[in-house]
Each structure stands twice: as structure tokens, then as C-alpha cells.
Design an enzyme around this catalytic site. Structure first.
Site, PDB file in Angstrom:
ATOM      1  N   ASP A 200       0.908  -1.147   0.000  1.00  0.00           N
ATOM      2  CA  ASP A 200       0.000   0.000   0.000  1.00  0.00           C
ATOM      3  C   ASP A 200       0.944   1.193   0.000  1.00  0.00           C
ATOM      4  O   ASP A 200       1.606   1.461   1.007  1.00  0.00           O
ATOM      5  CB  ASP A 200      -0.880   0.008   1.255  1.00  0.00           C
ATOM      6  CG  ASP A 200      -1.834   1.192   1.260  1.00  0.00           C
ATOM      7  OD1 ASP A 200      -1.418   2.297   0.852  1.00  0.00           O
ATOM      8  OD2 ASP A 200      -2.988   1.021   1.668  1.00  0.00           O
ATOM      9  N   HIS A 201       1.015   1.899  -1.124  1.00  0.00           N
ATOM     10  CA  HIS A 201       2.097   2.890  -1.238  1.00  0.00           C
ATOM     11  C   HIS A 201       1.962   4.021  -0.226  1.00  0.00           C
ATOM     12  O   HIS A 201       2.930   4.714   0.057  1.00  0.00           O
ATOM     13  CB  HIS A 201       2.236   3.406  -2.677  1.00  0.00           C
ATOM     14  CG  HIS A 201       1.207   4.406  -3.084  1.00  0.00           C
ATOM     15  ND1 HIS A 201      -0.063   4.057  -3.453  1.00  0.00           N
ATOM     16  CD2 HIS A 201       1.265   5.754  -3.197  1.00  0.00           C
ATOM     17  CE1 HIS A 201      -0.742   5.151  -3.770  1.00  0.00           C
ATOM     18  NE2 HIS A 201       0.041   6.195  -3.624  1.00  0.00           N
ATOM     19  N   HIS A 263      -5.927   2.721   1.593  1.00  0.00           N
ATOM     20  CA  HIS A 263      -5.147   3.864   2.080  1.00  0.00           C
ATOM     21  C   HIS A 263      -5.733   4.499   3.356  1.00  0.00           C
ATOM     22  O   HIS A 263      -5.032   4.689   4.344  1.00  0.00           O
ATOM     23  CB  HIS A 263      -5.023   4.944   0.996  1.00  0.00           C
ATOM     24  CG  HIS A 263      -4.497   4.425  -0.314  1.00  0.00           C
ATOM     25  ND1 HIS A 263      -3.538   3.441  -0.402  1.00  0.00           N
ATOM     26  CD2 HIS A 263      -4.790   4.755  -1.597  1.00  0.00           C
ATOM     27  CE1 HIS A 263      -3.268   3.192  -1.681  1.00  0.00           C
ATOM     28  NE2 HIS A 263      -4.020   3.979  -2.428  1.00  0.00           N
TER      29      HIS A 263
HETATM   30  C1  BG6 Z   1      -3.947   4.828  -6.046  1.00  0.00           C
HETATM   31  C2  BG6 Z   1      -5.322   4.895  -6.666  1.00  0.00           C
HETATM   32  O1  BG6 Z   1      -3.855   3.745  -5.171  1.00  0.00           O
HETATM   33  O2  BG6 Z   1      -3.702   6.019  -5.321  1.00  0.00           O
HETATM   34  C3  BG6 Z   1      -5.486   6.126  -7.524  1.00  0.00           C
HETATM   35  O3  BG6 Z   1      -5.541   3.731  -7.464  1.00  0.00           O
HETATM   36  C4  BG6 Z   1      -5.097   7.368  -6.764  1.00  0.00           C
HETATM   37  O4  BG6 Z   1      -6.838   6.235  -7.989  1.00  0.00           O
HETATM   38  C5  BG6 Z   1      -3.733   7.187  -6.117  1.00  0.00           C
HETATM   39  O5  BG6 Z   1      -5.077   8.451  -7.668  1.00  0.00           O
HETATM   40  C6  BG6 Z   1      -3.385   8.353  -5.215  1.00  0.00           C
HETATM   41  O6  BG6 Z   1      -2.066   8.238  -4.777  1.00  0.00           O
HETATM   42  P1  BG6 Z   1      -1.213   9.512  -4.377  1.00  0.00           P
HETATM   43  O7  BG6 Z   1       0.086   8.951  -3.914  1.00  0.00           O
HETATM   44  O8  BG6 Z   1      -1.109  10.355  -5.617  1.00  0.00           O
HETATM   45  O9  BG6 Z   1      -1.983  10.200  -3.312  1.00  0.00           O
END
Ligand code: BG6
Length: 513
Positions: A200-201, A263
Site C-alpha cells: 500500500d504505497h 489507504h
Molecule cells: C492509487 C489509486 O492507489 O492512489 C489512484 O488507485 C489514486 O486512484 C492514487 O489516484 C493516489 O495516490 P497519491 O500517492 O497520488 O496520493
């Protein structure tokens, strides 16, 4: 600015952390994530001297591509998406170690060819390589890849005692509880849990990691981190972008699955969990699972359900008119996919009984901002009661996850002057001011952690299942309702009225971050 001198990654490991000789294999090598995030992350790890001396990157995909062409593609991705320009020195050393193997994901022979290629590299360098498989494909081929990693013997490769093969698996990790359980069974039939890194980034973002440091490396928070002092918590992950070119994926997903299940639930778990007995992966994840288990099932029936959903309509983004979701390319004209979701959660444990946790996320909102806002109870009003003279705001501690990373605290202060008047003021800590900009991207930290075998910032199998257990009844309910009850919000606004109602019944309102 940090020192930009490239480190000679071929000459050793990081001063602090080391990975054994490694080959990273990316399944889904021609995908968007590979170009935007994964290749740039590996490049920046190389730049910072964090890759082992013997390191290889192998792209794996259906399309036959010669190594040289894949190297050009990789160079293009670094130029376009890396936080640093590629230098001849670093890329010059990484390029010849960037290779490609083609084949079908359900073709066992292709995995045997991959195994032969890795064995060939090992022979060349006279050393064994740890394999880190990164599954970054559409979810339909997760299972065949996992099975073929098992059947070809690649999953079971050992390098000494500690360094087995490892697998990183991208989202979406299932689309409901049953499919997440099936995927966990597929994985654990082939890998041990310690080899599996569900990504989960958000957990790789600096500020999210800092949340644990702020909570547990300072003594001032813990005594007040409970229902006696905290009124409620708001977690916001707002995006300004719309669905863009991703309707094919998004129509099957929607905001609840795309952002809330993973997230925002992770942010909640880190905010609300008990202090772990140590910072190792199992202790931290034990506490996250515990708090997720304490979340009460949502009330979805009746006039005041715990969940709200909506789609963006037309509006203005950055001053420019934009289309509504239903008019976007590849979106079904009567789509019931939500682009916004908000939840009201209750955590039934000693610490949080009676403290609502509100979660919201959406696309085409007023601003791109992610934050965790902890709102404290008001002091007794016997000395300073809200009035024209005494402007008072509830104390709010906000972790700004992005952009403009920082931590702020709203306090009430006396306005200088001969009579006592008050006004809320904000204490602000900004990462960029103290530490400079150009911090590592989430994927850099996470790929490195997986190479080292540290699962602290990855999601354990039981954790993902618990999160799906909470979320599945919501999307089942919404699927049964179709478009009935779907709210809309103007693009560029802060979301729908139903989400406002979710809080107003408790006398709360969303903060404008
Ligand atoms: C991803 C989603 O996990 O996270 C996207 O699939 C979203 O829809 C993105 O835009 C948002 O990530 P960040 O790091 O730009 O907040």
C-alpha cells in the site's frame, strides 16, 4: 538540498542497510506503474548507493522486447518520471543490468525461461541472487503468476538461511472479502507469509512513517491520545484529478475499493492502534489488526447510514470547466460507481469508545490534500466562552501527509492589546523548511524494505481480510441499491451534502484542510 553526488552503487551497500545480491523481476513490465514509479524508484535507489553490488532488474511481459529496447524504455521512464535526472554514471552502470524476459503469465515454460535467465546471471557472477518478484499486473493474472512461481520452483529459492525469494503484490488485493481470502490462499500455497509483501504505497510516504515517530517518540501525545481528550478524528484523502484515462479500471473499483479499503484504513490503523511492544513488523501489524478488529460493523440501514457515496458532476478544476463523471470516456452512461466515499466509524475499545473516526476520499475535489486531523475536546467554558471577544477554535492536531508535508496545531492565543481578546493561531512545522525537499518517493522505501525483508510497512494477510470484512457489506449494499441514493457533488467542491450530514448528526463538520 541533499547532497546530489551519485554513490557508486556497484561498490557496496548503504552505510546503514544492506540487501543481499538481488534480482528484481517486474511482472507487468510495460505497465503504467512500472514506468511511473517502479523503474524510477530503482534508479533512485541506485543513485543513493542503496542497491547491492550485484543487482539486476528483469522486466517480464507478454510482448517480446529485446533487452536493448527495454533499456531504452527504462531510460525514457526515468527521464520522464524520476525525481532526479538520470546521470550517465548511475544509469551507465544500471542499464546493462536491466534485462527483459517475455512470456505468458499462464505459461509455465516462460517461468522456466525466467529461471534459466536468473541461473545464467548467477553463473556469470559466481554468486546466488535473491529473487524479488514484483506483481504489478491486472489482478486477473495474479493467480496464474503465483502458481507458476510455485510450479517453476522460483518461489522456493533460498539464498542462505534468511534470504528466500520474496513477492510484492500490488493492489487491488481482492475486490471483497471472499476474493481477498482466495488470493491469500493462492499466495500461502506457494509462499510463506514472511515472503509476501502486500503493498500500500501510502505506508511508504514519509509523513505516514513519521506518524509513528510522532506518536511514539514524543511523550506529550500518548497521555492525551484517547477518549478523555479527543473529540473525533477526520481522515481525508482528497484528489483533484478525475478518473482520467483509467475508467476501465475505475468503473470496476470505485472510491471505496480504490482508496478507502486500503489507504484511509491504513491511516486510521496507524493513528488509532495501541503502542506496539517493538517496532518490528509483527508487533506493529499485530496492533493494526487489533484496532481494525475493534471497529464496529457499520450501520447501513435507516435514515442515517454510516456511509455516504457520490459521483462528481460538472464544475471547475483549477478555474477550468470539467465534465461530470458520467460524461467521462469509457464510463457507462448510468454508472453506479462512486467517485467519493465517506464513512463514520466507531472503535469499540477502552481507548476510543465514543470517539467517531470519519474517513473521506474523492476525485475532482477542491484540492489535492491528504491529512489526519485529530480534534480535541473544548476546555470547560467557565473562563473563556465563545463570543465576539473570544474567538475560540477546538485544538486540532493535523498531520499533513501531502502536499506541503507537515504537522500543525491549532491553539487559541491572546491578540496583543490592552484588553483580552482571543483568536485561534496555528503552529506549523513544514518538512520542506526543516529537511529540504526532494525526499524519497514511497516506492523507493518500499522496494528497499522488501529487498531487505522488512515487512513493517506492508500489509499482512489477516489485516487485509479484516479491512475487507468491514468494507464488503458497504459495497454489497451499494451494489444492491444501484444508482438509488447516489449523491452528486460539483467538481472542484469539497464533496456531497450526504457526507456533511454524516458528521452534522454528531454536531461535527468537515474541516477545510
Ligand atoms: C492509487 C489509486 O492507489 O492512489 C489512484 O488507485 C489514486 O486512484 C492514487 O489516484 C493516489 O495516490 P497519491 O500517492 O497520488 O496520493
Amino acid at each position: 538540498m541533499a547532497d546530489e553526488t551519485p554513490h557508486p552503487f556497484l561498490h557496496g551497500l548503504s552505510k546503514h542497510r544492506g540487501s543481499p545480491p538481488t534480482v528484481v523481476v517486474i511482472f507487468g513490465a510495460s505497465g503504467d506503474l512500472t514506468a511511473r514509479k517502479l523503474i524510477p524508484a530503482i534508479y533512485n535507489l541506485a543513485h543513493d548507493g542503496l542497491l547491492p553490488t550485484d543487482f539486476y532488474l528483469i522486466g517480464f511481459g507478454r510482448k517480446p522486447i529485446p533487452d536493448a529496447e527495454f533499456q531504452q524504455i527504462a531510460a525514457g521512464a526515468i527521464k520522464e518520471f524520476s525525481r532526479r535526472e538520470p546521470t550517465a554514471d548511475v544509469w551507465g552502470r544500471l542499464a546493462p543490468r536491466t534485462l527483459y524476459v517475455s512470456g505468458g503469465y499462464d505459461e509455465k515454460a516462460a517461468f522456466d525461461r525466467l529461471g534459466d535467465r536468473i541461473a545464467g546471471l548467477e553463473k556469470e557472477i559466481g554468486q546466488q541472487l535473491q529473487s524479488l518478484f514484483y506483481i504489478s499486473t491486472p489482478p486477473t493474472v495474479f493467480a496464474p503468476i503465483i502458481r507458476n512461481l510455485g510450479a517453476s520452483g522460483l518461489a522456493a529459492r533460498h539464498l542462505g538461511q534468511r534470504h528466500q525469494s520474496k513477492v510484492i503484490i500490488e493492489k487491488p488485493f481482492g475486490r471483497d472479502l471472499a476474493s481477498a481470502q482466495t488470493l491469500n490462499r493462492e499466495l500461502t500455497a506457494v509462499f510463506e507469509e514472511s515472503q509476501v509483501f502486500r503493498i500500500d504505497h501510502y505506508l511508504g510516504k514519509e509523513t505516514v512513517q513519521d506518524l509513528l515517530v510522532q506518536r511514539f517518540a514524543n511523550s506529550i501525545f500518548e497521555p492525551i491520545w484517547n477518549r478523555n481528550f479527543i473529540d473525533h478524528v477526520q481522515i481525508t484523502v482528497a484528489e483533484q484529478v478525475g478518473v482520467e484515462a483509467r475508467a476501465g479500471y475505475y468503473e470496476q473499483s470505485g472510491c471505496l475499493r480504490d482508496m478507502i479499503q486500503n489507504h484511509t484504513m491504513q491511516l486510521l490503523a496507524l493513528t488509532a492502534m495501541e503502542p506496539p511492544v517493538s517496532m518490528d513488523a509483527e508487533s506493529v501489524r499485530d496492533e493494526k489488526v487489533k484496532v481494525l478488529k475493534a471497529i464496529q460493523p457499520l450501520r447501513l440501514d435507516g435514515p442515517d447510514p454510516d456511509a455516504a457515496r457520490a459521483q462528481y458532476g460538472e464544475g471547475l478544476i483549477g478555474g477550468k470547466p470539467v465534465k461530470g463523471y458520467l460524461e467521462e470516456k469509457d464510463v457507462a452512461p448510468a454508472s453506479a460507481t462512486e467517485t467519493y466515499a465517506a464513512l463514520r466509524l466507531r472503535i469499540n475499545n477502552w481507548r476510543w469508545q465514543g470517539v467517531p473516526f470519519y474517513l473521506r476520499s474523492g476525485k475532482h475535489l477542491a484540492r489535492r490534500v491528504s491529512e489526519i486531523a485529530v480534534r480535541f475536546k473544548r476546555p470547560p467554558g467557565s473562563l473563556f466562552a465563545e463570543s465576539e471577544r473570544f474567538q475560540l477554535a477546538p485544538n486540532t492536531l493535523a498531520f499533513q501527509i501531502q502536499p506541503d508535508e507537515g504537522l500543525s496545531l491549532v491553539l487559541n492565543a491572546k491578540i496583543p492589546g490592552l484588553e483580552t481578546r482571543t483568536q485561534p493561531v496555528k503552529m506549523n512545522f513544514k518538512y520542506a523548511t526543516t529537511f529540504g525537499s526532494n525526499t524519497p518517493e514511497a516506492y523507493e522505501r518500499l522496494v528497499l524494505d522488501a529487498m531487505i525483508g522488512d515487512g513493517t510497512l506492508f500489509i499482512r494477510g489477516d489485516e487485509t481480510e479484516r479491512s475487507w470484512q468491514l468494507i464488503t457489506p458497504i459495497h454489497e449494499k451499494w451494489a444492491a441499491q444501484g444508482r438509488t441514493g447516489m449523491d452528486t457533488y460539483a467538481s472542484g467542491s469539497w464533496g456531497p451534502k450526504t457526507a456533511v450530514d454524516l458528521l452534522s448528526v454528531n454536531g461535527h463538520n468537515w474541516r477545510e484542510p
